[in-house]
Each structure stands twice: as C-alpha cells, then as structure tokens.
Motif scaffolding. Structure first.
Motif, PDB file in Angstrom:
ATOM      1  N   GLY A  22       0.829  -1.211   0.000  1.00  0.00           N
ATOM      2  CA  GLY A  22       0.000   0.000   0.000  1.00  0.00           C
ATOM      3  C   GLY A  22       0.860   1.255   0.000  1.00  0.00           C
ATOM      4  N   LEU A  23       1.852   1.282   0.905  1.00  0.00           N
ATOM      5  CA  LEU A  23       2.722   2.455   0.961  1.00  0.00           C
ATOM      6  C   LEU A  23       3.574   2.543  -0.306  1.00  0.00           C
ATOM      7  CD1 LEU A  23       3.338   4.769   2.935  1.00  0.00           C
ATOM      8  CD2 LEU A  23       5.405   3.553   3.557  1.00  0.00           C
ATOM      9  N   GLY A  24       3.871   1.374  -0.892  1.00  0.00           N
ATOM     10  CA  GLY A  24       4.630   1.363  -2.143  1.00  0.00           C
ATOM     11  C   GLY A  24       3.906   2.118  -3.247  1.00  0.00           C
ATOM     12  N   PHE A  25       2.564   1.973  -3.285  1.00  0.00           N
ATOM     13  CA  PHE A  25       1.799   2.717  -4.293  1.00  0.00           C
ATOM     14  C   PHE A  25       1.902   4.221  -4.059  1.00  0.00           C
ATOM     15  CE2 PHE A  25      -0.367  -1.324  -5.197  1.00  0.00           C
ATOM     16  CZ  PHE A  25      -0.285  -1.282  -6.581  1.00  0.00           C
ATOM     17  N   VAL A  26       1.885   4.617  -2.775  1.00  0.00           N
ATOM     18  CA  VAL A  26       2.078   6.037  -2.467  1.00  0.00           C
ATOM     19  C   VAL A  26       3.479   6.468  -2.904  1.00  0.00           C
ATOM     20  CG1 VAL A  26       2.163   7.747  -0.621  1.00  0.00           C
ATOM     21  CG2 VAL A  26       0.470   5.915  -0.536  1.00  0.00           C
ATOM     22  N   ALA A  27       4.459   5.609  -2.614  1.00  0.00           N
ATOM     23  CA  ALA A  27       5.855   5.952  -2.893  1.00  0.00           C
ATOM     24  C   ALA A  27       6.117   6.155  -4.375  1.00  0.00           C
ATOM     25  CB  ALA A  27       6.775   4.866  -2.352  1.00  0.00           C
ATOM     26  N   LEU A  28       5.282   5.509  -5.241  1.00  0.00           N
ATOM     27  CA  LEU A  28       5.467   5.681  -6.683  1.00  0.00           C
ATOM     28  C   LEU A  28       5.376   7.143  -7.084  1.00  0.00           C
ATOM     29  CD1 LEU A  28       3.297   2.768  -8.069  1.00  0.00           C
ATOM     30  CD2 LEU A  28       5.769   2.967  -8.192  1.00  0.00           C
ATOM     31  N   ARG A  29       4.529   7.877  -6.344  1.00  0.00           N
ATOM     32  CA  ARG A  29       4.316   9.282  -6.700  1.00  0.00           C
ATOM     33  C   ARG A  29       5.342  10.211  -6.072  1.00  0.00           C
ATOM     34  NH1 ARG A  29      -0.929  10.679  -8.398  1.00  0.00           N
ATOM     35  NH2 ARG A  29       0.113  12.653  -8.716  1.00  0.00           N
ATOM     36  N   LEU A  30       6.081   9.714  -5.057  1.00  0.00           N
ATOM     37  CA  LEU A  30       6.982  10.588  -4.320  1.00  0.00           C
ATOM     38  C   LEU A  30       8.424  10.204  -4.598  1.00  0.00           C
ATOM     39  CD1 LEU A  30       5.340  10.253  -0.794  1.00  0.00           C
ATOM     40  CD2 LEU A  30       4.515  11.532  -2.743  1.00  0.00           C
ATOM     41  N   ALA A  31       9.160  11.074  -5.266  1.00  0.00           N
ATOM     42  CA  ALA A  31      10.535  10.715  -5.560  1.00  0.00           C
ATOM     43  C   ALA A  31      11.447  11.248  -4.465  1.00  0.00           C
ATOM     44  CB  ALA A  31      10.931  11.288  -6.912  1.00  0.00           C
ATOM     45  N   GLY A  32      12.560  10.566  -4.281  1.00  0.00           N
ATOM     46  CA  GLY A  32      13.692  11.032  -3.487  1.00  0.00           C
ATOM     47  C   GLY A  32      13.364  11.661  -2.154  1.00  0.00           C
ATOM     48  N   VAL A  33      13.616  12.966  -2.093  1.00  0.00           N
ATOM     49  CA  VAL A  33      13.514  13.700  -0.839  1.00  0.00           C
ATOM     50  C   VAL A  33      12.098  13.627  -0.255  1.00  0.00           C
ATOM     51  CG1 VAL A  33      13.683  15.987   0.150  1.00  0.00           C
ATOM     52  CG2 VAL A  33      15.366  15.233  -1.492  1.00  0.00           C
ATOM     53  N   TYR A  34      11.080  13.683  -1.144  1.00  0.00           N
ATOM     54  CA  TYR A  34       9.703  13.649  -0.666  1.00  0.00           C
ATOM     55  C   TYR A  34       9.387  12.338   0.033  1.00  0.00           C
ATOM     56  CZ  TYR A  34       8.564  17.831  -3.328  1.00  0.00           C
ATOM     57  OH  TYR A  34       8.510  19.101  -3.797  1.00  0.00           O
ATOM     58  N   LEU A  35       9.936  11.248  -0.514  1.00  0.00           N
ATOM     59  CA  LEU A  35       9.672   9.940   0.089  1.00  0.00           C
ATOM     60  C   LEU A  35      10.328   9.872   1.466  1.00  0.00           C
ATOM     61  CD1 LEU A  35       8.416   7.213  -0.242  1.00  0.00           C
ATOM     62  CD2 LEU A  35      10.475   6.422  -1.385  1.00  0.00           C
ATOM     63  N   ALA A  36      11.538  10.424   1.585  1.00  0.00           N
ATOM     64  CA  ALA A  36      12.223  10.454   2.873  1.00  0.00           C
ATOM     65  C   ALA A  36      11.370  11.192   3.898  1.00  0.00           C
ATOM     66  CB  ALA A  36      13.585  11.129   2.723  1.00  0.00           C
ATOM     67  N   LEU A  37      10.841  12.319   3.461  1.00  0.00           N
ATOM     68  CA  LEU A  37      10.037  13.164   4.343  1.00  0.00           C
ATOM     69  C   LEU A  37       8.748  12.457   4.774  1.00  0.00           C
ATOM     70  CD1 LEU A  37       9.782  16.754   3.105  1.00  0.00           C
ATOM     71  CD2 LEU A  37       7.825  15.681   4.088  1.00  0.00           C
ATOM     72  N   ALA A  38       8.053  11.843   3.816  1.00  0.00           N
ATOM     73  CA  ALA A  38       6.784  11.188   4.139  1.00  0.00           C
ATOM     74  C   ALA A  38       7.009   9.984   5.050  1.00  0.00           C
ATOM     75  CB  ALA A  38       6.076  10.755   2.854  1.00  0.00           C
ATOM     76  N   THR A  39       8.075   9.205   4.786  1.00  0.00           N
ATOM     77  CA  THR A  39       8.283   8.016   5.613  1.00  0.00           C
ATOM     78  C   THR A  39       8.741   8.400   7.017  1.00  0.00           C
ATOM     79  OG1 THR A  39      10.442   7.788   4.555  1.00  0.00           O
ATOM     80  CG2 THR A  39       8.700   6.350   3.781  1.00  0.00           C
ATOM     81  N   LEU A  40       9.475   9.519   7.141  1.00  0.00           N
ATOM     82  CA  LEU A  40       9.845   9.968   8.490  1.00  0.00           C
ATOM     83  C   LEU A  40       8.591  10.382   9.266  1.00  0.00           C
ATOM     84  CD1 LEU A  40      12.344  10.442  10.323  1.00  0.00           C
ATOM     85  CD2 LEU A  40      12.095  12.846   9.802  1.00  0.00           C
ATOM     86  N   ALA A  41       7.666  11.054   8.570  1.00  0.00           N
ATOM     87  CA  ALA A  41       6.409  11.424   9.225  1.00  0.00           C
ATOM     88  C   ALA A  41       5.636  10.172   9.627  1.00  0.00           C
ATOM     89  CB  ALA A  41       5.566  12.297   8.297  1.00  0.00           C
ATOM     90  N   LEU A  42       5.712   9.125   8.798  1.00  0.00           N
ATOM     91  CA  LEU A  42       5.064   7.852   9.147  1.00  0.00           C
ATOM     92  C   LEU A  42       5.671   7.286  10.431  1.00  0.00           C
ATOM     93  CD1 LEU A  42       3.306   5.328   8.503  1.00  0.00           C
ATOM     94  CD2 LEU A  42       5.267   4.442   7.244  1.00  0.00           C
ATOM     95  N   ALA A  43       7.019   7.294  10.492  1.00  0.00           N
ATOM     96  CA  ALA A  43       7.687   6.768  11.684  1.00  0.00           C
ATOM     97  C   ALA A  43       7.250   7.522  12.931  1.00  0.00           C
ATOM     98  CB  ALA A  43       9.203   6.854  11.511  1.00  0.00           C
ATOM     99  N   ALA A  44       7.104   8.861  12.786  1.00  0.00           N
ATOM    100  CA  ALA A  44       6.715   9.674  13.940  1.00  0.00           C
ATOM    101  C   ALA A  44       5.263   9.419  14.331  1.00  0.00           C
ATOM    102  CB  ALA A  44       6.923  11.154  13.622  1.00  0.00           C
ATOM    103  N   SER A  45       4.439   8.931  13.382  1.00  0.00           N
ATOM    104  CA  SER A  45       3.018   8.727  13.660  1.00  0.00           C
ATOM    105  C   SER A  45       2.749   7.412  14.383  1.00  0.00           C
ATOM    106  CB  SER A  45       2.223   8.721  12.351  1.00  0.00           C
ATOM    107  OG  SER A  45       2.459   9.889  11.633  1.00  0.00           O
ATOM    108  N   VAL A  46       3.719   6.499  14.375  1.00  0.00           N
ATOM    109  CA  VAL A  46       3.454   5.167  14.921  1.00  0.00           C
ATOM    110  C   VAL A  46       3.141   5.176  16.424  1.00  0.00           C
ATOM    111  CG1 VAL A  46       4.461   2.893  15.353  1.00  0.00           C
ATOM    112  CG2 VAL A  46       4.657   3.934  13.109  1.00  0.00           C
TER     113      VAL A  46
END
Lengths: 293, 330
Positions: free
Chosen positions: B93-117
C-alpha cells in the motif's frame, strides 16, 4: 464563539512556529533541492545555547541576540565543513548526511545538558488580555508577532537588498550567477546561516511552551514538513500560509473532533503530507514542474 | 565463497554452546535486525527508494504477533508468517504512495510515518493495550526439546534459520530477472520502461517485500522479549535501521549482517560512557561513511580482500584482460 476565537489565536501562535521552521526548510530547499532533516535539531541546540547564556546571568533578550549570531556563524561553518563535500551529490546522499547531523546534534545536546526537562523563561508575560469577552494570552500574541516579524525581515532581505538578489539568483540560475560574479557556493552557506537563524528564533518561541529538552523539536519538524509540503516546498509564502493554516486546523481538530483530539496530531500531519503529495505535489503555492524527458 | 558460507553456518550453529546465554540473546537480536536491514538493502540498495519509516512495519509485525499470541493463543509458527504477510500488504500500500513521491519527498513522508506510529499505538487502546503495551507469554522451546535447549538457544536457532531463509530467498530472487529489473529502474527509470520493465509492479514489490522482512524482525523481537510497547517503535528505531544499512553497506548482503551487529552492539558499548554517546557516534559515523566510504563496512571489507588478493597474486584479473585484449587486437 468565544472559545473558537481563542482556539484560532492559539492555533495561529503554534502555526507561526510551524511557519518559521517550514520557511527555514524552504530556504535550504530552494537553493539545494534538499530537505535539511537536522533543521529542528539545530534550532534545539541554539535554544540550549540561549538557555545556558541566560543561566549564566545574561538577560533573556541579550541571550537571544548573542545566540542568533552563534547560530548563524555555526550553520555557515557547518555548511562549509560537512555539506560542501557532498554539494553536487545525489539528493539521497545529502539527506543521509543531514540525518547524521540530526542524530549527532540530538546526542550532543543530551551529552552536555542531559534529558531532564528544563523550564525556559518566557520572554513575554503569561497574563491574559481581554478583548471583549475573549481572553488571549500575551504569550500567544508575542509568538505570532515575533515569528511574523522574522518572516517579514527575511522577505525584505530577499526582495529589497542586493544580497537578497544574489541569493535568489544563485538558487534559480547557479551557472549564470557564477558568470555574473556571484560566489554561488558561499550563497549556499549564507542560506544555511539564515535558515539556522529563523529556526533558532522559532526554538526560542516554542521552548517556554513545551519545555526544553533534546527531543523538543522532533514533533515540530514533522509539522514543519507538513506545512512546507502543504504550501509548496519551493514557496516561502506557501510555507507561511501552510504553517499558519496547519496550526489553526490542528487546534480546531484538537478542540472539536474527539476522535483526533491532541493524541493524533502527528498522524494528521502524516496524512496531510501524503494527500498533498498525491493530489497536488507542488502544494498550494508552488508551480507544477514539467520534467523534460 | 561456498566454503566461507559453510564455515559461517558452522560458527553460527556452534556459538550458543560456548557463549553465555545473554550473548546468545543479543545475537538473536542481531539476526532479527539483519533481516530488517536486508529489507532495506532490497529497498534502498536495489530499488533506490528510501524509507525512514521501516520501524512502522516492525511495529505492525510486533503487534500482530503480540495480539495473536497473547489474545488468541496462536503459536509463533503461524503468527510470524501472518506478521510478515500483514506488514507486506501495508508495505505494498505504501509502495503505491511511494510511486508518486521521488527522493527527498519519500524520505520526508516516511519519516512522518515513523513519527506517527507511537501516537497511533497509544490511541487505539482496545487493540494495542495503549501506553502499557502488551505482554506476551514468556517464550520457551517446544515441549520435547526442552530438556536439551534453553529458550534463548531455541530462539537463537529459530531466528538465524529464518534469517538464512530470508537471505537465500533474496539471493535467488535478486540474481535473476527481478534484481535486474529493480537495478535498471533505479539507474534509469525511463530506459528501463523503454525495455519493457513494469515500474509499478517492481517498485511496489520491493516495498512490500522489504516491509514483510521488517514485519518478521518486529515479530521475532516482540516474541523473544515477550513485550510490545509504543516506545519500542519510536522514530529512533526507524533511524537505527537506516543507520545500520548505510554503515553496513547499502548494496551488500554481508552489509545487512554487519549492520545488525552495529545496531545491536554499538549502543551497548556506548551506554557504558553516556547514553547520549550512542547518537553522537551514530551521527558522526553516518556522515563519515557517506562521504568517505559509500560502500559501508561491507564495501570496505571487499576492497581490503581485493587488495590482499592482488598482493598475493601479482597478475590480477584486470591486467590479464587488458593483455588478452591487446593480444587479440595485435
């Protein structure tokens, strides 16, 4: 109605802190196409320096002024020493370097000052002022005024001075700027210095509210990501609008939507980041980029 | 190569009989981290997508195992695969999101995910036990084996066996078509697509696969510690995994194991001085590795091995190929 107005003002206060941090991120993103993941930890470190100076007897506003100079010089030196070697590298490499800075700064602060919560003196009186039926805290108003003042100063620097022109030129057209005699690499260092100053000021503003400790900025930097993405990561105006609106939205959700409350604010920020990037990657104020194949 | 593998296998098999139980326990952790970090080798090293949020998938794995074991009494033979499956599905599921987010954006979104856990885990108390977390039944070896092996030794073998399966699977899958497609997408997506590589399929596959590995690691750690709590799955855990893969070596299977060793033992060593030293060492090491040794520890080791081999046999391969070419052209 009264409560709504109070929530909006306190939302604007936290939002202006998000806005400053988001602007710091945008300043670096515009010039290097990279997110500085250590921005929040740099702000935290600056705030600790201000606290230490204040503990040693300096009045709080003098401590702020001296810390701003330290934050600026420190960040310029950091860019020269750590970022310069990877300047042209792949974005992911620079991301990992800034993550290294994030981890190292967090540890340095913990090493020197420990992990015990410290109260940070508020530069503003905490007494409420009444406008009609509505009570606002002077601290909230102070935070809004200082943050927006900082943003205005940055705006004037970029739009009205020759230095600002050089900074903008080297961010947009590095090659041509170099031909025109601008020292582009030093402009990057200067950008880091300015971003660090903006971050330090938001650290001073937030520390009296959340207590000072090494992990102080870790939540705020995520909100700043969300604010920057919402406004458009290349747009300074977007960062400010994104930050303020995020602050208000989170305050209202916390007050009126029981399901979210104050517990789920970080997941909301995550959801905003994902939704904005999926639906409108350029954000509210950014321009859609066409990629040449 | 084959000899070295057999030697390593023997070493892993014999170690618990000579080291104290506590070290056996720590080495179980090493294997679990190595599985998760191998996931990041697949994701970052082979497919070029960054994740600063794999702690989230460890949380999914850990809580799946905890809920199944503590709540439903389902054994770990079933709950570990289920943990992998669930983490894998969320990863896709997150992989489908990641398709739209390249490089820096993916780093940013996944860090926000880690903080949300942690906030999410604390919020849904009915399922996760809130701030207190969940306690699991204390782990033990299966009945008939109990007289022969302690529970530490049993889980040590179980985890290393799972690690061996995870590594072997990755080896077989990545050496063929899938590995080639992933690397092609990483190096030039446009060229790869022109050659008929399906980016959606392979990139989401990499995300789901690496998430499943993180899920296995999370489940193992929850089972052996008999505990799952929100504070275990903090942003720090996600960053530790990233630090492990970068210091170990982004493109190397050996690097995943070295990364696991670093992530398990460096904090223990650093804490003897001061709890904050760990972060300072991690941060400085991360920067130094990225600038001076992008191949990480594994890259450094293989360079060292090559240097030694060249010294041992002066006629090294590159020289002989050049000679062969010049002979042909002459």
């Amino acid at each position: 109605m009264q409560e709504l107005a109070q929530q909006v003002v306190s939302g604007l206060a936290t939002g202006s802190i998000f806005a400053s941090m988001a602007l710091a991120l945008v300043l670096i993103y515009r010039s290097m196409n990279v997110i500085n993941f250590a921005q929040g930890e740099m702000a935290m470190l600056s705030t600790f320096v201000a606290w230490e100076l204040n503990q040693r007897g300096l009045p709080i506003w003098a401590a702020f002024a001296l810390t701003i100079v330290i934050a600026f010089v420190g960040a310029v030196a950091l860019e020269r020493i750590v970022i310069r070697p990877v300047e042209g590298a792949a974005p992911l490499t620079i991301v990992i370097v800034t993550l290294g800075l994030f981890t190292a700064f967090n540890g340095i602060a913990g090493w020197i000052w420990g992990y015990v919560l410290k109260t940070f003196p508020s530069p503003f009186p905490t007494t409420p002022v009444r406008v009609g039926d509505v009570a606002f805290s002077l601290q909230d108003i102070g935070i809004i005024v200082v943050s927006l003042g900082t943003l205005l100063a940055i705006y004037l620097l970029f739009q009205k001075t020759k230095l600002g022109l050089a900074l903008r030129a080297s961010a947009l057209y590095p090659e041509q700027s170099r031909l025109a005699g601008i020292r582009v690499s030093w402009m990057l260092a200067l950008g880091w210095g300015l971003a660090s100053v903006v971050g330090a000021i938001s650290g001073f503003m937030v520390a009296p509210v959340v207590f000072l400790e090494p992990n102080m900025m870790q939540g705020i930097i995520v909100y700043a990501f969300a604010a920057a993405v919402l406004g458009g990561i290349e747009s300074p105006v977007g960062a400010v609008v994104g930050g303020l609106s995020l602050g208000v939205v989170l305050a209202l959700l916390g007050a009126y939507v029981d399901f979210i409350g104050t517990d789920l604010r970080l997941p909301v920020a995550f959801a905003i980041i994902v939704i904005v990037l999926m639906v409108r990657p350029a954000g509210l104020f950014g321009r859609q980029k066409a990629v040449r194949v | 190569m084959r000899l070295a593998l057999v030697a390593c296998g023997l070493l892993v098999a014999l170690l618990p009989w000579v080291i104290p139980p506590f070290v056996t326990f720590q080495l179980t952790y090493v294997a679990a981290y190595a599985i998760a970090i191998l996931g990041l080798v697949i994701l970052i090293g082979y497919s070029g997508q960054i994740s600063l949020g794999h702690g989230a998938f460890m949380a999914i794995g850990g809580y799946t195992a905890a809920i199944l074991l503590a709540g439903a009494g389902i054994g770990y033979w079933v709950s570990i695969p289920l943990a992998a499956l669930l983490a894998g599905i969320v990863g896709i599921g997150l992989g489908f999101v990641a398709l739209r987010l390249a490089g820096v954006y993916l780093a940013l979104a996944t860090l926000a995910l880690a903080a949300s856990v942690p906030p999410l885990l604390k919020r849904f108390k009915a399922l996760t036990g809130g701030v207190q977390g969940l306690s699991l039944p204390s782990p033990h070896a299966p009945g008939p084996l109990q007289p022969f092996v302690s529970s530490e030794t049993w889980f040590y073998y179980l985890t290393w066996a799972l690690a061996a399966v995870a590594f072997a699977l990755a080896w077989f899958v990545l050496r063929g078509r899938v590995g080639r497609s992933l690397r092609a997408l990483r190096d030039s997506e446009i060229a790869a697509v022109a050659f008929g590589v399906n980016p959606v399929f392979y990139k989401t596959l990499a995300f789901g696969w690496s998430a499943a590995y993180a899920g296995i690691a999370g489940a193992i750690i929850a089972i052996v510690t008999a505990y799952a709590s929100p504070d275990v799955y903090s942003v720090a855990l996600s960053l530790e995994l990233l630090i492990g893969v970068v210091i170990g070596g982004l493109h190397s299977f050996l690097g995943a194991i070295l990364g696991g060793i670093v992530v398990e033992f460096l904090p223990l060593w650093a804490q003897k001085i001061n709890p904050a030293v760990e972060s300072v060492v991690y941060g400085v090491a991360l920067i130094l590795v990225v600038i001076f040794a992008p191949g990480g520890l594994a890259g450094g080791l293989s360079r060292l091995a090559r240097a030694l081999r060249i010294q041992a046999t002066p006629r090294s391969r590159p020289a002989s190929t050049i000679e062969a070419i010049s002979e042909k052209s002459a």
